[in-house]
Design a protein around this motif. Sequence first.
Motif, mmCIF file in Angstrom:
data_model
loop_
_atom_site.group_PDB
_atom_site.id
_atom_site.type_symbol
_atom_site.label_atom_id
_atom_site.label_comp_id
_atom_site.label_asym_id
_atom_site.label_seq_id
_atom_site.Cartn_x
_atom_site.Cartn_y
_atom_site.Cartn_z
ATOM 1 N N THR A 101 0.842 -1.192 0.000
ATOM 2 C CA THR A 101 0.000 0.000 0.000
ATOM 3 C C THR A 101 0.879 1.244 0.000
ATOM 4 O O THR A 101 1.893 1.300 0.692
ATOM 5 C CB THR A 101 -0.906 0.020 1.252
ATOM 6 O OG1 THR A 101 -1.708 -1.152 1.249
ATOM 7 C CG2 THR A 101 -1.786 1.256 1.267
ATOM 8 N N VAL A 119 0.989 5.160 0.983
ATOM 9 C CA VAL A 119 0.312 6.156 1.807
ATOM 10 C C VAL A 119 0.608 7.542 1.270
ATOM 11 O O VAL A 119 1.490 7.732 0.427
ATOM 12 C CB VAL A 119 0.751 6.030 3.276
ATOM 13 C CG1 VAL A 119 0.446 4.640 3.810
ATOM 14 C CG2 VAL A 119 2.234 6.360 3.437
ATOM 15 N N SER A 120 -0.129 8.515 1.773
ATOM 16 C CA SER A 120 0.072 9.886 1.289
ATOM 17 C C SER A 120 1.389 10.469 1.785
ATOM 18 O O SER A 120 2.194 10.973 1.002
ATOM 19 C CB SER A 120 -1.088 10.779 1.740
ATOM 20 O OG SER A 120 -2.294 10.337 1.183
ATOM 21 N N SER A 127 -2.723 9.137 5.713
ATOM 22 C CA SER A 127 -3.486 9.240 4.470
ATOM 23 C C SER A 127 -4.754 10.014 4.774
ATOM 24 O O SER A 127 -5.474 9.694 5.740
ATOM 25 C CB SER A 127 -3.834 7.863 3.903
ATOM 26 O OG SER A 127 -2.722 7.291 3.260
ATOM 27 N N ALA A 168 5.421 5.705 0.191
ATOM 28 C CA ALA A 168 4.664 6.943 0.371
ATOM 29 C C ALA A 168 4.854 7.867 -0.813
ATOM 30 O O ALA A 168 5.916 7.887 -1.444
ATOM 31 C CB ALA A 168 5.095 7.651 1.652
ATOM 32 N N GLU A 169 3.817 8.641 -1.086
ATOM 33 C CA GLU A 169 3.908 9.661 -2.135
ATOM 34 C C GLU A 169 4.838 10.786 -1.708
ATOM 35 O O GLU A 169 5.443 11.453 -2.544
ATOM 36 C CB GLU A 169 2.515 10.220 -2.420
ATOM 37 C CG GLU A 169 1.540 9.183 -2.965
ATOM 38 C CD GLU A 169 0.117 9.709 -3.019
ATOM 39 O OE1 GLU A 169 -0.084 10.897 -2.633
ATOM 40 O OE2 GLU A 169 -0.786 8.960 -3.418
#
Length: 556
Positions: A4, A6-7, A33, A49-50
């Motif tokens: 996954t 996340v932001s 997020s 993460a972004e």
Amino acid sequence: MSGTTVSTLYRNGRIFTADPDEERAWAQAFAVSGESIVWVGGADDAPAAERVVDLEGRLVLPGFTDAHTHLLMMGAALGQVYLTGARGLDDIHRMLREARAADPGASALRGRGWLFDAVPGGAPTAAMIDAAIPDIPVYLDANDYHSCWVNSAALAELGITRETPDPIGGEIVRDAEGEATGLLLETAATQYAWAQRDAATTDEDRDADVERTIAAYVATGVTGAVDMALDEFGLAALRRAQERRGGELPIRVAAHWLVANTGDDAANLAQVDYAARLAAEPATPWLRVVGIKLILDGVIDACTAAMRQPYANGTNADPIWPAERLAPVVAAADAAGLQIAMHAIGDYASQIALDAIEHAHGENGERPRRHRIEHLEYAAPGTAERMARLGVTASMQPVHSDPAIFDNWVAMLGDDRVDRAFPWPEYEDAGALLAFSTDSPTAPHHALANMYVASTRASALDPSVPAVQPQYALPLERAIGHATRDAAASVGDGEWRGRIAPGYAADVTVLDTDVFEGGAPSLLTARVVETIVAGRTTYSAQAGVGVGSVGDMSRQ
């Protein structure tokens, strides 16, 4: 979180999670997020993460919740003459004259924070203020905001004469000839001086007060507040602040509606009904009414707190809410699902508060409830155990025990009761929920200074003053837990905010100093680098620096 993205990932930090399980109390990174924390862990197992923020070893805490405060009053106080540092009448005169010279066109002068032991004989008079400022009304709220000291021009403006009656629960202090001296106690202050203040204050003034409070709180790591005497003025001002921001606020506000004792049961219950209607309105995480506030007694410093035994001078005070008036209001509020918060500083006041809650249990049967008692500065042995049994929160303010303002408190009791002042470990040991707050503006709003007093019993106002009753100091981890996790839980939010844990709101604060490593003195010098609420930066000490740094102001 495997696979996954996340932001935002915050890494390379010292993360105090406030989890009561010591094994989960610390982490090195967390991920956000949207508005929530989605992962907490170590350096080596972080999700993709972004955006990655390097915390550079800084300390991260859950955002503080000031579990008992007065938002509009705090904002107003930040613009008034601050008198707590005055050590005598000469200091007070100097401060008042300086304020008058700084604003010569003012139609009135307002100050706050004076201490009884800074006034000759502990007996303020209008003539004392007249000696410095005779030409315009002067209104000076005491440090505890339970007394207002005014000059002769203010008495005239208020229309107070020898024939003016004392209101229920208050006193216009008079001399031997029956003339008002210039000291208004308890409801006499609220019904005369504060009513005049409200009439003279504009919505523009109140909007400025709210903005001052919000700015002060986010700059000191506070992400939530419990307004503990909301009225129509405060609710309207907070709603306007919310509207200015498209329906949100930079901090989360839960509020208790102030219910005053009118002496008439029907009128008192009508106030409860109105609060219940406000609480039933669609709630947001930003502003909601959760209960009612009842002021049962006054304060020890002015000998207006209701005690089981008299003060050192032989006097005592009746409760503002007698038991027969209190019980129906508490039962009705409990039946309506409102949280009841009762100001009870003296041991007799806390006794009748618990009697009323126990009566409500009998009237309404078993139901989920989490009522509160505010302050508990002196409570009789056994009170903590009774509160735990009834599920009542102990809402207490470490800054009220600051040794720099403690001498008069001790003198007014004058016996072995002073040895049990603010005994926070008693409530922990009994298993009662203990929530910390500042009660601003009766004390400074700074969360870290509050933690200094809580963890040392020394003075944040004057660090040269030695600790008093250090046996009641708490380890810093526990003190911060009471001001974050437990403060959020005190208004029913403990399952979704107040900790750094998956599923909890991304409400955190980043400090420039690791106060656990730096020791107690560092709590007085540490500064907030960033405050984040619902995943967004609401305060940054480094505004304008690039994305990916701690100071980034962008929505996260």
